[in-house]
Scaffold this active site. Structure first.
Site, PDB file in Angstrom:
ATOM      1  N   ARG A  69       2.982   5.975   0.316  1.00 14.39           N
ATOM      2  CA  ARG A  69       2.165   7.107  -0.141  1.00 14.39           C
ATOM      3  C   ARG A  69       2.920   8.415   0.024  1.00 14.39           C
ATOM      4  O   ARG A  69       3.547   8.662   1.054  1.00 14.39           O
ATOM      5  CB  ARG A  69       0.857   7.190   0.671  1.00 14.39           C
ATOM      6  CG  ARG A  69      -0.100   6.023   0.458  1.00 14.39           C
ATOM      7  CD  ARG A  69      -1.394   6.270   1.228  1.00 14.39           C
ATOM      8  NE  ARG A  69      -2.423   5.316   0.881  1.00 14.39           N
ATOM      9  CZ  ARG A  69      -2.674   4.207   1.568  1.00 14.39           C
ATOM     10  NH1 ARG A  69      -1.956   3.923   2.643  1.00 14.39           N
ATOM     11  NH2 ARG A  69      -3.632   3.382   1.178  1.00 14.39           N
ATOM     12  N   THR A  90       1.166   7.150  -5.260  1.00 13.10           N
ATOM     13  CA  THR A  90       0.993   6.134  -4.230  1.00 13.10           C
ATOM     14  C   THR A  90       1.324   4.773  -4.854  1.00 13.10           C
ATOM     15  O   THR A  90       0.947   4.506  -6.006  1.00 13.10           O
ATOM     16  CB  THR A  90      -0.454   6.133  -3.701  1.00 13.10           C
ATOM     17  OG1 THR A  90      -0.657   7.301  -2.914  1.00 13.10           O
ATOM     18  CG2 THR A  90      -0.719   4.905  -2.835  1.00 13.10           C
ATOM     19  N   GLN A  95       3.112   2.284   5.306  1.00  5.96           N
ATOM     20  CA  GLN A  95       2.106   1.685   6.188  1.00  5.96           C
ATOM     21  C   GLN A  95       1.878   0.236   5.840  1.00  5.96           C
ATOM     22  O   GLN A  95       1.945  -0.147   4.668  1.00  5.96           O
ATOM     23  CB  GLN A  95       0.759   2.422   5.999  1.00  5.96           C
ATOM     24  CG  GLN A  95       0.388   3.405   7.064  1.00  5.96           C
ATOM     25  CD  GLN A  95      -0.960   4.017   6.728  1.00  5.96           C
ATOM     26  OE1 GLN A  95      -1.211   4.441   5.600  1.00  5.96           O
ATOM     27  NE2 GLN A  95      -1.826   4.062   7.707  1.00  5.96           N
ATOM     28  N   GLU A 125     -10.616   7.990   3.397  1.00  4.54           N
ATOM     29  CA  GLU A 125     -10.523   6.742   2.653  1.00  4.54           C
ATOM     30  C   GLU A 125     -10.487   5.609   3.676  1.00  4.54           C
ATOM     31  O   GLU A 125      -9.867   5.744   4.740  1.00  4.54           O
ATOM     32  CB  GLU A 125      -9.285   6.729   1.758  1.00  4.54           C
ATOM     33  CG  GLU A 125      -9.352   7.774   0.653  1.00  4.54           C
ATOM     34  CD  GLU A 125      -8.133   7.769  -0.255  1.00  4.54           C
ATOM     35  OE1 GLU A 125      -7.405   6.749  -0.268  1.00  4.54           O
ATOM     36  OE2 GLU A 125      -7.903   8.778  -0.942  1.00  4.54           O
ATOM     37  N   GLN A 169      -6.797   7.393   5.363  1.00  3.59           N
ATOM     38  CA  GLN A 169      -6.552   8.805   5.052  1.00  3.59           C
ATOM     39  C   GLN A 169      -7.719   9.657   5.534  1.00  3.59           C
ATOM     40  O   GLN A 169      -8.866   9.209   5.550  1.00  3.59           O
ATOM     41  CB  GLN A 169      -6.372   8.990   3.543  1.00  3.59           C
ATOM     42  CG  GLN A 169      -6.001  10.409   3.127  1.00  3.59           C
ATOM     43  CD  GLN A 169      -5.492  10.452   1.703  1.00  3.59           C
ATOM     44  OE1 GLN A 169      -4.467   9.870   1.385  1.00  3.59           O
ATOM     45  NE2 GLN A 169      -6.213  11.142   0.831  1.00  3.59           N
ATOM     46  N   HIS A 192     -11.558  10.992  -8.197  1.00  3.60           N
ATOM     47  CA  HIS A 192     -10.596  12.079  -8.358  1.00  3.60           C
ATOM     48  C   HIS A 192     -11.123  13.216  -9.234  1.00  3.60           C
ATOM     49  O   HIS A 192     -11.020  14.397  -8.886  1.00  3.60           O
ATOM     50  CB  HIS A 192      -9.292  11.544  -8.954  1.00  3.60           C
ATOM     51  CG  HIS A 192      -8.344  12.625  -9.342  1.00  3.60           C
ATOM     52  ND1 HIS A 192      -8.311  13.168 -10.607  1.00  3.60           N
ATOM     53  CD2 HIS A 192      -7.427  13.292  -8.621  1.00  3.60           C
ATOM     54  CE1 HIS A 192      -7.407  14.119 -10.645  1.00  3.60           C
ATOM     55  NE2 HIS A 192      -6.846  14.208  -9.457  1.00  3.60           N
TER      56      HIS A 192
END
Length: 893
Positions: A120, A139, A186, A301, A314, A850
């Site tokens: 990301r 991402t 991650q 998130e 997140q 978004h």
């Protein structure tokens, strides 16, 4: 996971990061580090720091592109896109330095070479208080293998230069040269269920409401707006579900073995929730912990894996929430009215400007018989928020007299706020506490007697000319009480400033009110006497071209100066050829052509205390910086049509008013001679006195201008001692801090720098509430939904009517300013279109997708999840989008 000393600047474990490392790790990674430190469930991983990006970009040859971007307007989307494309090509063509590849490979190996990871972007200009940059950089999910990870990192770096990211930064005034990119790597959560969670309602602003959107598979389907998710609103305190709306969840994004993701169409599951009640409770509890750690509402998130474990991937602030006054947590429901906005001022007010209004507020309270313990802190009803002036109206709204008087006053100055306050009368949380008027009558009588309201009102009726002379003398009184000795010390100047604000202005300025009030009362009386013979709008015509209006007189004075300059060819050429900034520099140097130099100096002697946003003493006066005035003169010089000049329009308005007065008198005389005399008497006083309506504010600004001069002199003293960088920096302190500074030698430059940064953030805020409740919501009067309106999910509050533009793809699309974008869904590639959109309608997505997030940041009304929107609405139709009610009304052509 460890790193060698040689690579420590290139990669960092997530658990080694914190909020102070924004410049090193970017917003996303820094916030993940904070979550880990708080003991919250975050998948393990590491961050490729901005140092790695710097080393790569040093060889990319971006300098030329950066220079061109700095010179390109944020509105020139085409040019920005072309430059962004060049920057991307340069980054993608640049080899990753060997030491960076080695550092990433080493840390990735410790995660496991074949362990799927999420890669990301984490930019330094990201997850900021005024802009989340949601989805602006790329991402990559379910990335498998070191080579694939290195490629994803390189593509993340390039995504710093996507069209949408460049346009977004330009819109928010962020210098492209200052931005760096880090990358988070991650361990991948192979989510069974995922989504987003806001710890406050991002649409209504209401705190203590957790808003959750969820769907099966990876959370990208929810974030991107590719799916209509399950939507829940939960009362954070009680755990009660306040709203439950299940989506069809027709699209699922899931990981593919070996790397990558796929979109899978599936049957509608509108009758089945993808999360259980227990999982909702767990999410709400997790959200409370996140919000508690950061100290502010968060946009998160999350994902639930196949074992039922809940993970955070997140967290960032919710930039669209308006700040609340500091005392709301312990006082129950309160209602705050925005005085700044009622004065037409959207921009924030400097700390010294707020301090001045606190002292003025204390003086008002004292006049009403409610002395304030610490006048410098303001009265209890003074409740600044977001660096704007709010007052607590709760007691007023729970009082019968207040409910009657205050909305009627606002009907004249700010009708929408009056309508909003009336809409709160039926709120069960605001019951009437005082039914009788009588406790309020002695207070009003005492104030009226102290200010001699009645005799001055009688004087205005009997002898308006005498009333005009009395109002003129107020200026002389203000000049006397605000004057300082040339030898006054900084402490004496500060004493004078506090005395003027705290004791002199409030008893003096309101004495200009009675004559103006009588002028409007006479207009009302004339209307009542004429009665049914009055035509709509006829009475208002009498108010055109009013004499004794100080603002009109100022404008005409400036026009006359422009006319004198027009008569001088050399002066006209200078104003035609040079910018307002250059003209101001010439004026300060004393080298403007004589007619302009002397004329402007004379104008500033009379009106130099005025300014844009002039109720804020922190704003430079025209005498400090005449650039704005010179720009107005330059515009006047471009006027070619003599019929449109200010003096011609004023004369035309005055003639219309006189003609209307004659007609109204004649109408009244037809009914009786006495009625005719009464109307003539009343309208003459209206014409003489109503123009004085500007005088109370004008005299307030006169006093504020004098106070500014005194405080600026104090600032010069502090700057000379090295406590401030510049004299005007004193306006980013308050009165208490300034007095303390005069007693000591504290370096205040750090404090000022922090205050300026906060002020700049507030300057970027796009939506300012008129009325704000202590639960964070903003009551607004909303018309009832039209019959047959399309219904969706509220996504961004506000209402707009405009022409629809139905678009299926953003590539090559064009949107005229104010048009309403109607689309199946939007991802970050649509962002540049939001710059000109008047509103947004989407078929897919939830309130946290978004498109909804960016619509809120840009302050445009939005409704999402509107079924069949692109087939029902056609380009060119007039539609009304109500982003708070979640409706779209289509007007029949």
């Amino acid at each position: 996971m460890t790193t060698t000393t040689a690579t420590v600047a290139l990669v960092q474990d997530l658990d080694a990061l914190d909020a102070a490392m924004l410049a090193t790790a970017g917003g996303k990674a820094a916030n993940l580090g904070e979550l880990i430190k708080a003991g919250l469930p975050v998948p393990p991983g590491f961050c490729v720091t901005t140092e790695a990006y710097r080393r790569m970009s040093a060889g990319a040859g971006l300098d030329g592109v950066l220079e061109e971007l700095a010179a390109t307007s944020a509105r020139d989307v085409t040019a920005l896109a072309a430059l962004a494309g060049r920057a991307r090509e340069l980054v993608l063509a640049t080899r990753t330095p060997a030491e960076v590849r080695d550092a990433i490979s080493a840390d990735h190996a410790q995660l496991g070479d074949r362990t799927p990871v999420a890669v990301r972007s984490s930019a330094t200009a990201e997850d900021l208080p005024f802009a989340t940059f949601a989805g602006q950089q790329d991402t990559y999910l379910n990335v498998v293998g070191t080579d694939a990870v290195l490629d994803a990192v390189r593509r993340c770096w390039a995504s710093l230069w996507t069209d949408r990211a460049v346009s977004y930064r330009a819109t928010h005034g962020i210098d492209h040269r200052d931005v760096r990119l880090a990358v988070v790597i991650q361990r991948m959560v192979d989510a069974e269920i995922a989504g987003v969670m806001f710890t406050a309602d991002p649409v209504t602003g209401r705190r203590a409401r957790t808003v959750i959107d969820a769907s099966r598979g990876l959370g990208e389907s929810v974030v991107s707006g590719a799916v209509n998710p399950d939507h829940f609103v939960v009362d954070t305190e009680s755990g009660e579900i306040a709203e439950r709306r299940l989506g069809d969840k027709r699209v699922m994004i899931r990981s593919v073995p070996g790397g990558g993701t796929e979109h899978v169409e599936q049957p509608s599951t509108e009758d089945e929730s993808c999360v259980t009640g227990a999982q909702l409770s767990e999410l709400v509890a997790l959200g409370r912990r996140v919000e508690s750690h950061f100290g502010s509402p968060q946009d998160t998130e999350w994902a639930i894996d196949s074992a039922g474990a809940l993970w955070l991937t997140q967290s960032r602030p919710i930039p669209t929430l308006y700040p609340l006054p500091t005392d709301v947590a312990t006082r129950g429901l309160r209602v705050y009215f925005n005085v700044s906005l009622a004065q037409g001022l959207e921009r924030p007010i400097t700390p010294m400007g707020l301090a001045a209004f606190a002292l003025l507020g204390s003086s008002v309270a004292d006049q009403f018989g409610f002395p304030v313990r610490d006048p410098l802190c303001g009265p209890p009803v003074y409740a600044p928020a977001g660096q704007r002036i709010f007052v607590d109206m709760t007691t007023v709204l729970r009082n019968k007299a207040g409910r009657t008087l205050v909305p009627r006053v606002l009907d004249v100055m700010e009708a929408r706020s009056a309508q909003t306050l009336r809409g709160l009368f039926d709120d069960p949380r605001l019951p009437l506490a005082q039914q009788s008027w009588w406790p309020f009558v002695p207070v009003l009588a005492r104030v009226a007697a102290r200010l001699r309201i009645l005799p001055r009102a009688v004087e205005a009726v009997v002898s308006p000319e005498a009333a005009l002379r009395r109002v003129d003398r107020i200026g002389d009184r203000l000049a006397a009480i605000t004057a300082a000795s040339a030898t006054a010390t900084p402490v004496q100047r500060l004493d004078l400033a506090e005395r003027v604000l705290g004791a002199s202005v409030v008893p003096t300025v309101p004495t200009a009110l009675p004559p103006a009030a009588i002028g409007f009362a006479m207009l009302w009386l004339a209307g009542k006497v004429i009665g049914d013979d009055l035509e709509p709008g006829e009475l208002q015509t009498v108010l055109r071209g009013l004499p004794h209006n100080v603002t009109t007189e100022m404008d005409l004075s400036l026009w006359r100066l422009a006319a004198r300059i027009r008569g001088d060819a050399a002066a006209t050429a200078v104003f035609r050829d040079e910018s307002a900034t250059a003209l101001a520099r010439r004026f300060r140097d004393g080298v403007l052509p004589g007619v302009a130099q002397d004329g402007l100096a004379g104008f500033l002697r009379r009106y130099g205390h005025r300014a844009v946003a002039e109720i804020d003493i922190g704003m430079p006066r025209w005498s400090d910086d005449p650039t704005h005035v010179l720009g107005v003169i330059a515009n006047y010089l471009r006027l070619e049509d003599s019929a449109l000049t200010p003096d011609a329009q004023f004369a035309r308005g005055a003639a219309d008013a006189e003609a209307a007065t004659a007609r109204l008198v004649a109408k009244a005389r037809k009914r009786s001679r006495l009625r005719g005399r009464v109307v003539a008497f009343a309208l003459r006083r209206t014409r003489l006195l109503a123009g004085l309506r500007e005088m109370p504010k004008y005299y307030l600004v006169v006093a504020l201008g004098q106070v500014r001069r005194q405080i600026a002199a104090v600032g010069a003293e502090l700057a000379a001692k090295g406590q401030l960088d510049a004299p005007d920096d004193v306006f980013f302190l308050n009165l208490v801090e300034t007095r303390a500074a005069l007693r000591g030698t504290d370096d205040l430059r750090v404090v000022v720098a922090e205050r300026k940064e906060t002020y700049d953030i507030e300057l970027r805020r796009r939506h300012i509430p008129r009325v704000l409740l202590s639960d964070g919501s903003e009551p607004e009067p909303r018309p009832a939904a039209e019959p047959g309106a399309l219904v969706g999910t509220p996504a961004s509050a506000g209402s707009v009517t405009g022409r629809a533009r139905v678009l299926l793809d953003p590539v090559g699309a064009h949107l005229e300013p104010g048009e309403i974008l109607v689309a199946p869904s939007t991802d970050p590639g649509w962002t540049p279109l939001f710059l000109t959109a008047g509103g947004l309608v989407m078929e897919m997505g939830g309130s946290n997708s978004h498109g909804a997030v960016v619509a809120r940041e840009y302050g445009i009304p939005a409704v999402v999840g509107v079924r069949d929107a692109v087939s029902t609405i056609t380009t060119g139709q007039i539609i009304t989008v109500d982003g708070a009610a979640g409706t779209v009304a289509v007007r029949e052509e």
